[in-house]
Write an enzyme that holds these catalytic residues in place. Sequence first.
Site, PDB file in Angstrom:
ATOM      1  N   HIS A   1     -22.225  -9.464  21.661  1.00  0.00           N
ATOM      2  CA  HIS A   1     -21.074  -9.801  22.496  1.00  0.00           C
ATOM      3  C   HIS A   1     -21.035  -8.874  23.691  1.00  0.00           C
ATOM      4  O   HIS A   1     -21.132  -7.658  23.550  1.00  0.00           O
ATOM      5  CB  HIS A   1     -19.777  -9.675  21.694  1.00  0.00           C
ATOM      6  CG  HIS A   1     -18.592 -10.207  22.444  1.00  0.00           C
ATOM      7  ND1 HIS A   1     -18.156 -11.510  22.320  1.00  0.00           N
ATOM      8  CD2 HIS A   1     -17.791  -9.630  23.354  1.00  0.00           C
ATOM      9  CE1 HIS A   1     -17.133 -11.705  23.109  1.00  0.00           C
ATOM     10  NE2 HIS A   1     -16.883 -10.582  23.753  1.00  0.00           N
TER      11      HIS A   1
ATOM     12  N   ASP B   1      -6.041 -15.957  18.935  1.00  0.00           N
ATOM     13  CA  ASP B   1      -6.680 -15.287  20.076  1.00  0.00           C
ATOM     14  C   ASP B   1      -6.619 -16.171  21.312  1.00  0.00           C
ATOM     15  O   ASP B   1      -6.359 -15.703  22.416  1.00  0.00           O
ATOM     16  CB  ASP B   1      -8.137 -14.928  19.756  1.00  0.00           C
ATOM     17  CG  ASP B   1      -8.840 -14.370  20.988  1.00  0.00           C
ATOM     18  OD1 ASP B   1      -8.373 -13.337  21.492  1.00  0.00           O
ATOM     19  OD2 ASP B   1      -9.807 -14.971  21.466  1.00  0.00           O
TER      20      ASP B   1
ATOM     21  N   ARG C   1      -2.324 -12.967  27.926  1.00  0.00           N
ATOM     22  CA  ARG C   1      -2.792 -11.678  28.481  1.00  0.00           C
ATOM     23  C   ARG C   1      -3.337 -11.862  29.886  1.00  0.00           C
ATOM     24  O   ARG C   1      -3.157 -11.012  30.751  1.00  0.00           O
ATOM     25  CB  ARG C   1      -3.884 -11.084  27.567  1.00  0.00           C
ATOM     26  CG  ARG C   1      -3.325 -10.525  26.268  1.00  0.00           C
ATOM     27  CD  ARG C   1      -4.443 -10.174  25.312  1.00  0.00           C
ATOM     28  NE  ARG C   1      -5.374  -9.206  25.854  1.00  0.00           N
ATOM     29  CZ  ARG C   1      -6.676  -9.151  25.538  1.00  0.00           C
ATOM     30  NH1 ARG C   1      -7.189 -10.007  24.681  1.00  0.00           N
ATOM     31  NH2 ARG C   1      -7.443  -8.244  26.071  1.00  0.00           N
TER      32      ARG C   1
ATOM     33  N   SER D   1      -9.340  -9.113  19.859  1.00  0.00           N
ATOM     34  CA  SER D   1      -9.735 -10.414  20.398  1.00  0.00           C
ATOM     35  C   SER D   1     -11.216 -10.691  20.088  1.00  0.00           C
ATOM     36  O   SER D   1     -11.572 -11.751  19.563  1.00  0.00           O
ATOM     37  CB  SER D   1      -9.488 -10.411  21.918  1.00  0.00           C
ATOM     38  OG  SER D   1     -10.149 -11.469  22.542  1.00  0.00           O
TER      39      SER D   1
ATOM     40  N   LYS E   1     -12.923 -13.193  16.595  1.00  0.00           N
ATOM     41  CA  LYS E   1     -13.835 -14.324  16.812  1.00  0.00           C
ATOM     42  C   LYS E   1     -15.189 -14.077  16.139  1.00  0.00           C
ATOM     43  O   LYS E   1     -15.767 -14.964  15.525  1.00  0.00           O
ATOM     44  CB  LYS E   1     -14.034 -14.546  18.312  1.00  0.00           C
ATOM     45  CG  LYS E   1     -12.816 -15.159  18.980  1.00  0.00           C
ATOM     46  CD  LYS E   1     -12.978 -15.294  20.477  1.00  0.00           C
ATOM     47  CE  LYS E   1     -12.933 -13.988  21.186  1.00  0.00           C
ATOM     48  NZ  LYS E   1     -12.464 -13.959  22.536  1.00  0.00           N
TER      49      LYS E   1
HETATM   50  N1  URA Z   1     -13.698 -10.718  25.761  1.00  0.00           N
HETATM   51  C1  URA Z   1     -12.924 -11.217  24.755  1.00  0.00           C
HETATM   52  O1  URA Z   1     -13.340 -12.074  23.987  1.00  0.00           O
HETATM   53  N2  URA Z   1     -11.680 -10.739  24.622  1.00  0.00           N
HETATM   54  C2  URA Z   1     -11.159  -9.783  25.440  1.00  0.00           C
HETATM   55  O2  URA Z   1     -10.021  -9.415  25.252  1.00  0.00           O
HETATM   56  C3  URA Z   1     -11.969  -9.281  26.493  1.00  0.00           C
HETATM   57  C4  URA Z   1     -13.259  -9.752  26.625  1.00  0.00           C
END
Ligand code: URA
Length: 439
Positions: A84, A163, A170, A185, A189
């Site tokens: 990620h 999320d 946000r 967040s 996921k």
């Molecule tokens: N990527 C994400 O999935 N969430 C965040 O809060 C910031 C970057």
Amino acid sequence: MKNEFQVYSLIDKKKNGKKLTSQEINWFIKNYTENKIPDYQMSAMLMAMFIKGMDLSETSALTDAMLHSGERLIFPERNIIDKHSTGGIGDKASFILAPIASAAGVKVPMMAGRGLGHTGGTIDKIEAIAGFQTTLSLKEFAKKLHKEKIVLIGQTPEIAPADKLIYALRDVTATIDSIPLITASIMSKKLAEGANGMVFDIKTGTGAFMRTTKDARNLGKSLITTARRFKKKAVALITDMNQPLGREVGHSNEIVESIETLKGRGPEDLTNLSLELAAHMIHLAGVETTFLKARKKAELMLKSGKALEEFKKLILSQGGDVRVVEDYTLLPMALEKTIVRAKKSGFIEMFDNSLIGLLLIELGGGRKSKSDIIDHGVGFSFHQKIGDFVKKGEPIVTIIHHAHQNQIAQFVKERFLKDVIKTTTKKIKHPKIIIDKLS
Ligand code: URA
């Protein structure tokens, strides 16, 4: 709503810097997701969390609550590893590292995002390839992961719906760049998609959400600690985002650069970062016993063309036109070029990287509102990197645009010269792409 707690009191508690219990956090998230707490109260809570911060156990509780707002895939295999990135400019590393890792025997369940703020999105980029399907059901996603070993989709409605709702809030309440909120967040996921190990690419610099290396390290520590609490293996690289990754920024042109990299002709920073991230995935998956062997394996997968074959397999399996790999004219591409030339000789000292992302949005290569359709054909090609010497009149960036956009291209060119590019007469070192590693 069962009145176990009071919304007002919980916001007030966090506003006063007190620690919330996991029951309180869980209750708040559950009721918000079920539409029993309005956006304005959730926004107030997010701002309180942003300003007062949350410790690691509150961060884990928030991750857990968001994870359990939807479905969760659980796979027994050790070799299911994802990466990620926290988002940046010209970040196309997923298109290179995922096929490398998959060719080496890692199963890669990529659930990626769309463009956000000034940053580009992996899903928007891959959709430059005609026919490529990025919306699969969770069931199809799991099936494809087992059959093909590599799958790339957007977030499905079943994955961490809390999320999705909170992220949208946000985005409009200036509460994105908070370490606990970003951690929960991302982790909710990643845990939901079933990855058993994670490699994080934490960007730092003018084009990143974490502007300083110190903040990036703190985010890395928070992600790794949270992953451990959920019994997942994790590694984080802190990487430079003071200039675009590679040379291309856009959509079709980034796909071309990714394919060129898979053919062994990519820019050094992009190739090196992709190999390093892929090697960590191969090592975490247990395919190789040491990181050094994993790095060698990653290099072999790239050099032998096996990674390119995996990328073709990914395109085919998700309905895309695989002919683009040999014929780039099949990608939508704008035909006009406006060149930004150096006004004086000197070393490239810095780029305002987030402004580059915002200027791409001005050209239509990003969204100003949620419903905007991305123009995959526009973008920027950089001829120089930080530390390069440029002579007066030499090209620094080419703006790729449509004929009807001549006026806007002129505006973008002026902003590049005035606000994006800084040169100096002093010699500047070429920055390293990988700044640090946390594991
Ligand atoms: N990527 C994400 O999935 N969430 C965040 O809060 C910031 C970057």
